[in-house]
Write a protein that holds these residues in place. Structure first.
Motif, PDB file in Angstrom:
ATOM      1  N   ALA A 141       0.828  -1.212   0.000  1.00 48.40           N
ATOM      2  CA  ALA A 141       0.000   0.000   0.000  1.00 48.40           C
ATOM      3  C   ALA A 141       0.863   1.263   0.000  1.00 48.40           C
ATOM      4  CB  ALA A 141      -0.931  -0.013   1.208  1.00 48.40           C
ATOM      5  N   ASP A 142       1.954   1.244   0.762  1.00 43.16           N
ATOM      6  CA  ASP A 142       2.832   2.421   0.825  1.00 43.16           C
ATOM      7  C   ASP A 142       3.463   2.703  -0.532  1.00 43.16           C
ATOM      8  OD1 ASP A 142       2.258   2.745   3.468  1.00 43.16           O
ATOM      9  OD2 ASP A 142       4.159   1.937   4.205  1.00 43.16           O
ATOM     10  N   ASP A 143       3.865   1.664  -1.249  1.00 45.03           N
ATOM     11  CA  ASP A 143       4.484   1.865  -2.553  1.00 45.03           C
ATOM     12  C   ASP A 143       3.478   2.404  -3.557  1.00 45.03           C
ATOM     13  OD1 ASP A 143       5.761   0.818  -5.320  1.00 45.03           O
ATOM     14  OD2 ASP A 143       7.313   0.948  -3.785  1.00 45.03           O
ATOM     15  N   LEU A 144       2.226   1.930  -3.466  1.00 47.94           N
ATOM     16  CA  LEU A 144       1.186   2.452  -4.348  1.00 47.94           C
ATOM     17  C   LEU A 144       0.938   3.932  -4.079  1.00 47.94           C
ATOM     18  CD1 LEU A 144      -1.472  -0.420  -4.318  1.00 47.94           C
ATOM     19  CD2 LEU A 144      -0.043   0.268  -6.236  1.00 47.94           C
ATOM     20  N   GLU A 145       0.946   4.285  -2.808  1.00 47.28           N
ATOM     21  CA  GLU A 145       0.679   5.682  -2.434  1.00 47.28           C
ATOM     22  C   GLU A 145       1.863   6.586  -2.766  1.00 47.28           C
ATOM     23  OE1 GLU A 145      -0.959   8.203   1.435  1.00 47.28           O
ATOM     24  OE2 GLU A 145      -0.655   6.031   1.544  1.00 47.28           O
ATOM     25  N   MET A 146       3.072   6.030  -2.675  1.00 45.35           N
ATOM     26  CA  MET A 146       4.267   6.820  -2.919  1.00 45.35           C
ATOM     27  C   MET A 146       4.437   7.140  -4.405  1.00 45.35           C
ATOM     28  SD  MET A 146       8.178   5.914  -1.771  1.00 45.35           S
ATOM     29  CE  MET A 146       7.570   5.515  -0.130  1.00 45.35           C
ATOM     30  N   TYR A 147       4.043   6.181  -5.252  1.00 48.92           N
ATOM     31  CA  TYR A 147       4.204   6.363  -6.701  1.00 48.92           C
ATOM     32  C   TYR A 147       2.857   6.149  -7.397  1.00 48.92           C
ATOM     33  CZ  TYR A 147       9.073   5.704  -5.348  1.00 48.92           C
ATOM     34  OH  TYR A 147      10.293   5.805  -4.736  1.00 48.92           O
ATOM     35  N   PRO A 148       1.879   7.010  -7.146  1.00 51.19           N
ATOM     36  CA  PRO A 148       0.546   6.807  -7.733  1.00 51.19           C
ATOM     37  C   PRO A 148       0.564   7.042  -9.241  1.00 51.19           C
ATOM     38  CG  PRO A 148       0.668   8.951  -6.692  1.00 51.19           C
ATOM     39  CD  PRO A 148       1.952   8.263  -6.362  1.00 51.19           C
ATOM     40  N   ALA A 149      -0.354   6.342  -9.924  1.00 49.55           N
ATOM     41  CA  ALA A 149      -0.532   6.592 -11.358  1.00 49.55           C
ATOM     42  C   ALA A 149      -1.377   7.853 -11.495  1.00 49.55           C
ATOM     43  CB  ALA A 149      -1.229   5.399 -12.014  1.00 49.55           C
ATOM     44  N   LYS A 150      -0.801   8.881 -12.072  1.00 50.65           N
ATOM     45  CA  LYS A 150      -1.497  10.161 -12.171  1.00 50.65           C
ATOM     46  C   LYS A 150      -2.780  10.002 -12.982  1.00 50.65           C
ATOM     47  CE  LYS A 150      -0.754  15.032 -13.208  1.00 50.65           C
ATOM     48  NZ  LYS A 150       0.215  16.048 -13.669  1.00 50.65           N
ATOM     49  N   GLY A 151      -3.875  10.535 -12.441  1.00 51.89           N
ATOM     50  CA  GLY A 151      -5.166  10.449 -13.105  1.00 51.89           C
ATOM     51  C   GLY A 151      -5.979   9.248 -12.673  1.00 51.89           C
ATOM     52  N   ALA A 152      -5.326   8.243 -12.059  1.00 52.07           N
ATOM     53  CA  ALA A 152      -6.039   7.055 -11.591  1.00 52.07           C
ATOM     54  C   ALA A 152      -6.317   7.199 -10.098  1.00 52.07           C
ATOM     55  CB  ALA A 152      -5.217   5.797 -11.855  1.00 52.07           C
ATOM     56  N   ARG A 153      -7.403   6.605  -9.639  1.00 53.40           N
ATOM     57  CA  ARG A 153      -7.696   6.674  -8.209  1.00 53.40           C
ATOM     58  C   ARG A 153      -6.808   5.688  -7.447  1.00 53.40           C
ATOM     59  NH1 ARG A 153     -13.476   3.599  -7.187  1.00 53.40           N
ATOM     60  NH2 ARG A 153     -13.342   2.099  -8.888  1.00 53.40           N
ATOM     61  N   LEU A 154      -6.578   5.982  -6.177  1.00 53.86           N
ATOM     62  CA  LEU A 154      -5.755   5.136  -5.332  1.00 53.86           C
ATOM     63  C   LEU A 154      -6.614   4.009  -4.772  1.00 53.86           C
ATOM     64  CD1 LEU A 154      -2.973   4.732  -4.007  1.00 53.86           C
ATOM     65  CD2 LEU A 154      -3.823   6.100  -2.081  1.00 53.86           C
ATOM     66  N   ALA A 155      -6.252   2.776  -5.092  1.00 54.05           N
ATOM     67  CA  ALA A 155      -7.042   1.626  -4.669  1.00 54.05           C
ATOM     68  C   ALA A 155      -6.747   1.257  -3.219  1.00 54.05           C
ATOM     69  CB  ALA A 155      -6.737   0.435  -5.567  1.00 54.05           C
ATOM     70  N   ILE A 156      -7.763   0.786  -2.541  1.00 58.15           N
ATOM     71  CA  ILE A 156      -7.609   0.210  -1.203  1.00 58.15           C
ATOM     72  C   ILE A 156      -7.016  -1.192  -1.365  1.00 58.15           C
ATOM     73  CG2 ILE A 156      -8.866  -0.612   0.823  1.00 58.15           C
ATOM     74  CD1 ILE A 156     -10.978   1.534   0.178  1.00 58.15           C
ATOM     75  N   VAL A 157      -6.062  -1.546  -0.523  1.00 56.59           N
ATOM     76  CA  VAL A 157      -5.440  -2.874  -0.563  1.00 56.59           C
ATOM     77  C   VAL A 157      -5.736  -3.599   0.742  1.00 56.59           C
ATOM     78  CG1 VAL A 157      -3.309  -4.170  -0.928  1.00 56.59           C
ATOM     79  CG2 VAL A 157      -3.575  -1.908  -1.959  1.00 56.59           C
ATOM     80  N   ARG A 158      -6.199  -4.836   0.637  1.00 56.31           N
ATOM     81  CA  ARG A 158      -6.483  -5.627   1.835  1.00 56.31           C
ATOM     82  C   ARG A 158      -6.246  -7.106   1.546  1.00 56.31           C
ATOM     83  NH1 ARG A 158     -11.272  -8.441   1.528  1.00 56.31           N
ATOM     84  NH2 ARG A 158     -12.848  -7.727   0.042  1.00 56.31           N
ATOM     85  N   PHE A 159      -6.176  -7.899   2.604  1.00 58.09           N
ATOM     86  CA  PHE A 159      -6.081  -9.340   2.458  1.00 58.09           C
ATOM     87  C   PHE A 159      -7.475  -9.940   2.250  1.00 58.09           C
ATOM     88  CE2 PHE A 159      -2.045  -9.202   5.131  1.00 58.09           C
ATOM     89  CZ  PHE A 159      -1.220  -9.492   4.042  1.00 58.09           C
ATOM     90  N   ALA A 160      -7.526 -11.085   1.578  1.00 56.65           N
ATOM     91  CA  ALA A 160      -8.789 -11.798   1.391  1.00 56.65           C
ATOM     92  C   ALA A 160      -9.337 -12.246   2.740  1.00 56.65           C
ATOM     93  CB  ALA A 160      -8.580 -12.994   0.471  1.00 56.65           C
ATOM     94  N   GLN A 161     -10.658 -12.269   2.838  1.00 59.59           N
ATOM     95  CA  GLN A 161     -11.312 -12.671   4.080  1.00 59.59           C
ATOM     96  C   GLN A 161     -12.018 -14.019   3.954  1.00 59.59           C
ATOM     97  OE1 GLN A 161     -13.885  -9.318   4.719  1.00 59.59           O
ATOM     98  NE2 GLN A 161     -12.233  -8.009   5.481  1.00 59.59           N
ATOM     99  N   SER A 162     -12.404 -14.391   2.751  1.00 57.15           N
ATOM    100  CA  SER A 162     -13.107 -15.658   2.563  1.00 57.15           C
ATOM    101  C   SER A 162     -12.141 -16.821   2.726  1.00 57.15           C
ATOM    102  CB  SER A 162     -13.739 -15.728   1.175  1.00 57.15           C
ATOM    103  OG  SER A 162     -14.302 -17.019   0.949  1.00 57.15           O
ATOM    104  N   SER A 163     -12.560 -17.840   3.477  1.00 59.15           N
ATOM    105  CA  SER A 163     -11.715 -19.007   3.698  1.00 59.15           C
ATOM    106  C   SER A 163     -12.232 -20.250   2.980  1.00 59.15           C
ATOM    107  CB  SER A 163     -11.607 -19.306   5.202  1.00 59.15           C
ATOM    108  OG  SER A 163     -12.897 -19.549   5.761  1.00 59.15           O
TER     109      SER A 163
END
Length: 396
Positions: A343-365
């Motif tokens: 998530a930090d790397d995505l925020e540090m080097y965002p793609a200009k014009g694109a929205r910043l995606a939320i990153v999480r681990f899967a919850q379904s087992s």
């Protein structure tokens, strides 16, 4: 005759095919509304939402009840007149058989139409699984159940299309017509879906949300991705959508050699084998993976893997306007530091014009319900995850 699944005793005359196809669509729409209603939908509500007449809805539900898909439920809350009867899925008659494959393990489960597991079994093989091993496993499982198995869904690591495993390095299968082999053994339809797509659908079901594009990435011995849009997985015309493991993302410095023979592939840096070492296996438990992630020297490789993974995620999110990224497979065992690095790397080097995606681990087992969802959608045209909202009277 069971029109819902597209099966009739005699083929329809040319002039009747359009009428039968329309009725099949109405049957599936009515069943989807029952699924969405979760035991609260009434005949009147189905008529209102579908735009069909009360007589037509009554006829459709009579057929669905007769064929074991729907049951009458409890009485609805009174609105001043006679209390209506609600409708619910029949959980006792039909089932979907799901099989998950690994080189030495075949696991299976029968799920009812509500997505509940009603029986499970597994076999350990002495040598690598073959299509004939799968067919034999399915045949024995079907023979031991009293349920009417509507469909077999196979989950495999690798590339699949139209009932064939195009390539599975883990299983050493290439252009195998597995669905044909299984159907020949048990006489019911068989569909195949790969790991990443199955996990993505499973996550879609568990979150009960399908309002926007989401990216699911399976991390294991290999890497696969899937994009979910409105509860449906994007497959691609050749079945290769999401095959991102061998895209070069590392160009600078000393690049790792990938098992495909190239260097700098995403898989060579961000697969769990690359980050945790050869002790990792797709069959490894959560605890085993966590211990490998905490071992000496692993953190530097995990940091490099997170950076390369973020690089790939950034491109996909910009291309498909993705709002959420879910990391599955064995990724949740890597812990909070790994996902924070991504998530930090995505925020540090965002793609200009694109929205910043939320990153999480899967919850379904569940290893089964994503496959069952895919099979149900392919066979009956309905799904458990919420479909896009439709205006009242959309079928009119």
């Amino acid at each position: 005759m069971e029109l819902l699944r597209g099966r009739t005793v005699d083929g329809p005359a040319a002039g009747d095919s359009g009428r039968l196809e329309m009725r099949r669509g109405h049957l599936r729409a009515a069943l989807q509304l029952v699924v969405q209603g979760d035991g609260r939908m009434t005949r009147a509500e189905i008529a209102r939402r579908s735009g069909l007449t009360s007589a037509t809805v009554s006829s459709l539900l009579t057929e669905l009840i007769r064929d074991g898909y729907v049951q009458d439920g409890q009485q609805a809350v009174s609105t001043g007149g006679k209390r209506a009867t609600t409708l619910k899925l029949d959980r006792d008659r039909h089932g979907i058989l799901v099989v998950t494959l690994r080189p030495l393990i075949v696991r299976g489960a029968i799920l009812n139409l509500a997505g509940e597991v009603v029986s499970e079994r597994s076999d350990r093989l002495e040598s690598g699984a073959t299509p004939e091993d799968v067919a034999r496993f399915v045949e024995e499982f079907v023979g031991d159940t009293e349920r009417n198995v509507l469909c077999v869904g196979l989950r495999v690591p690798g590339t699949t299309i139209h009932g064939r495993v195009v390539e599975s390095v883990q299983l050493a299968w290439y252009d195998e017509p597995v669905a044909e082999v299984v159907t020949g053994a048990v006489g019911v339809p068989c569909v195949i879906i790969n790991d990443a797509d199955a996990e993505a659908l499973s996550e879609s079901i568990s979150s009960r949300e399908a309002a926007e594009n989401s990216l699911f990435i399976h991390l294991g011995e290999g890497i696969g991705a899937a994009i979910i849009r409105d509860g449906e997985v994007m497959i691609g015309p050749s079945g290769r959508a999401g095959e991102i493991g061998h895209v070069r993302v590392v160009y600078e410095g000393s690049r790792n050699v990938c098992r495909c023979g190239l260097t700098g592939c995403l898989e060579s840096t961000s697969s769990l084998t690359a980050m945790l070492g050869p002790a990792f296996r797709d069959e490894s438990s959560f605890e085993e993976v966590h211990l490998l992630a905490e071992a000496a020297g692993a953190q530097e490789r995990l940091a490099d893997g997170a950076k390369a993974l973020a690089r790939a995620i950034r491109l996909i999110c910009a291309a498909f306007d993705v709002g959420e990224v879910v990391l599955g497979g064995s990724a949740p065992a890597l812990g909070a530091r790994f996902i924070s690095d991504v998530a930090d790397d995505l925020e540090m080097y965002p793609a200009k014009g694109a929205r910043l995606a939320i990153v999480r681990f899967a919850q379904s087992s569940s290893p089964f319900n994503g496959v069952a969802q895919y099979a149900l959608s392919q066979l009956l045209g309905v799904r458990w995850s919420n479909p896009p909202a439709q205006p009242d009277g959309a079928l009119r």
